[in-house]
Write a protein that holds these residues in place. Structure first.
Motif, PDB file in Angstrom:
ATOM      1  N   SER A  21       0.615  -1.353   0.049  1.00 55.10           N
ATOM      2  CA  SER A  21       0.400  -0.006   0.279  1.00 55.10           C
ATOM      3  C   SER A  21       0.888   1.014   0.233  1.00 55.10           C
ATOM      4  CB  SER A  21      -0.856  -0.197   1.351  1.00 55.10           C
ATOM      5  OG  SER A  21      -0.020  -0.356   2.289  1.00 55.10           O
ATOM      6  N   PRO A  22       0.570   2.117  -0.742  1.00 55.34           N
ATOM      7  CA  PRO A  22       0.814   3.773  -0.319  1.00 55.34           C
ATOM      8  C   PRO A  22       1.344   3.947   1.180  1.00 55.34           C
ATOM      9  CG  PRO A  22      -0.727   3.990  -1.448  1.00 55.34           C
ATOM     10  CD  PRO A  22      -1.535   2.583  -0.867  1.00 55.34           C
ATOM     11  N   VAL A  23       0.520   3.200   2.156  1.00 53.90           N
ATOM     12  CA  VAL A  23       1.145   3.767   3.626  1.00 53.90           C
ATOM     13  C   VAL A  23       2.765   2.933   3.391  1.00 53.90           C
ATOM     14  CG1 VAL A  23       0.744   2.927   5.698  1.00 53.90           C
ATOM     15  CG2 VAL A  23      -0.831   3.876   4.061  1.00 53.90           C
ATOM     16  N   LEU A  24       3.082   1.616   3.830  1.00 55.27           N
ATOM     17  CA  LEU A  24       4.144   0.731   3.402  1.00 55.27           C
ATOM     18  C   LEU A  24       4.919   1.370   3.033  1.00 55.27           C
ATOM     19  CD1 LEU A  24       5.585  -1.231   4.779  1.00 55.27           C
ATOM     20  CD2 LEU A  24       4.900  -2.827   2.561  1.00 55.27           C
ATOM     21  N   ARG A  25       4.442   1.721   1.661  1.00 53.48           N
ATOM     22  CA  ARG A  25       5.786   2.671   0.429  1.00 53.48           C
ATOM     23  C   ARG A  25       5.805   3.912   1.264  1.00 53.48           C
ATOM     24  NH1 ARG A  25       6.886   0.270  -4.817  1.00 53.48           N
ATOM     25  NH2 ARG A  25       4.978  -1.356  -4.510  1.00 53.48           N
ATOM     26  N   GLY A  26       5.300   4.309   1.848  1.00 53.33           N
ATOM     27  CA  GLY A  26       5.093   6.360   2.705  1.00 53.33           C
ATOM     28  C   GLY A  26       6.870   5.618   3.537  1.00 53.33           C
ATOM     29  N   VAL A  27       6.243   4.540   4.305  1.00 48.27           N
ATOM     30  CA  VAL A  27       7.095   4.275   6.161  1.00 48.27           C
ATOM     31  C   VAL A  27       8.245   3.859   5.186  1.00 48.27           C
ATOM     32  CG1 VAL A  27       7.009   2.892   7.398  1.00 48.27           C
ATOM     33  CG2 VAL A  27       4.715   3.760   7.318  1.00 48.27           C
ATOM     34  N   GLU A  28       8.342   2.293   4.594  1.00 44.84           N
ATOM     35  CA  GLU A  28       9.592   2.356   3.877  1.00 44.84           C
ATOM     36  C   GLU A  28      10.657   3.776   3.495  1.00 44.84           C
ATOM     37  OE1 GLU A  28       8.892  -1.880   2.926  1.00 44.84           O
ATOM     38  OE2 GLU A  28       8.404  -0.439   1.110  1.00 44.84           O
ATOM     39  N   LEU A  29      10.563   4.564   3.017  1.00 46.66           N
ATOM     40  CA  LEU A  29      10.833   5.634   2.402  1.00 46.66           C
ATOM     41  C   LEU A  29      11.222   6.679   3.348  1.00 46.66           C
ATOM     42  CD1 LEU A  29      12.080   7.141  -0.124  1.00 46.66           C
ATOM     43  CD2 LEU A  29       9.623   7.609  -1.007  1.00 46.66           C
TER      44      LEU A  29
END
Length: 220
Positions: free
Chosen positions: A72-80
């Motif tokens: 999800s965009p949430v996971l991608r945002g957290v990882e970034l």
């Protein structure tokens, strides 16, 4: 559906790399008074904090929407965001004149002499609370487990895998001390000396590896 244990394993391995937790345990176990009892209290404190932290992160993410088949965009945002944090921490580790954690280690050395064994449970809580690299890498790991949308029991097992690997820097030395007694002291002293001598390089290297892994996960 992705196996949550397979999905979370890279994050569990990242959370396992914790020189500070390992160094503190080595200092405790080469101390003069009841080292094994103190070491186990310390490990229990580390376990209690990590378990509570994982539960809080899991419940927090439960309020957010899950991805459908892809991260999800949430996971991608957290990882970034965490990748950027680790890059900053790596740079900070290289430019610091005093190795990271040295102030904490001096306080622990005092406690090894003065504190009673049960107080090391609190030491374990405090050490895990400042073990930033492990705490940060656990966050996307918990989210990955949730996004597999596996059965709750499988998610719990995956999170227990994270807990186990995170605790290995505390568990392995006290396990060796329990099995081999004072015969393990020489190894623990050499280990403590080596980690202290290379703290800056180890810390920066860990941060850069974790940053690369998170960037890959965020951009793939």
């Amino acid at each position: 559906m992705t196996d949550p244990i397979v999905a979370v394993l890279p994050f569990a391995l990242g959370a396992m790399i914790s020189p500070f937790v390992l160094t503190v345990q080595a200092l405790i176990l080469i101390g003069p008074n009841h080292p094994k009892a103190r070491g186990w209290f310390y490990t229990l404190g580390c376990a209690a904090f990590t378990m509570l932290y994982i539960v809080v992160v899991y419940l927090g993410f439960r309020q957010l929407p899950l991805g459908q088949g892809t991260p999800s965009p949430v996971l991608r945002g957290v990882e970034l965001a965490l990748a950027i944090v680790f890059i900053v921490l790596a740079i900070r580790a290289f430019i610091r004149k005093k190795p990271a954690g040295s102030e904490h280690q001096s306080r622990v050395k005092q406690m090894v002499t003065d504190a009673k064994s049960p107080a090391f449970f609190v030491v374990g809580l405090a050490v895990m609370a400042v073990d930033l690299s492990s705490l940060l890498i656990i966050i996307p790991g918990v989210r990955v487990v949730q996004e597999t949308q596996a059965a709750f029991a499988l998610q719990v097992i995956a999170l227990l895998v994270v807990l186990f690997f995170t605790l290995l820097p505390a568990l392995v030395p006290v396990g060796l001390a329990t099995l081999f007694g004072r015969k393990a002291d020489a190894f623990l002293q050499r280990l403590n000396h080596w980690v202290n001598a290379h703290t800056k390089l180890i810390s920066a290297g860990i941060c850069l590896i974790l940053a690369a892994f998170l960037l890959w996960g965020a951009l793939k």
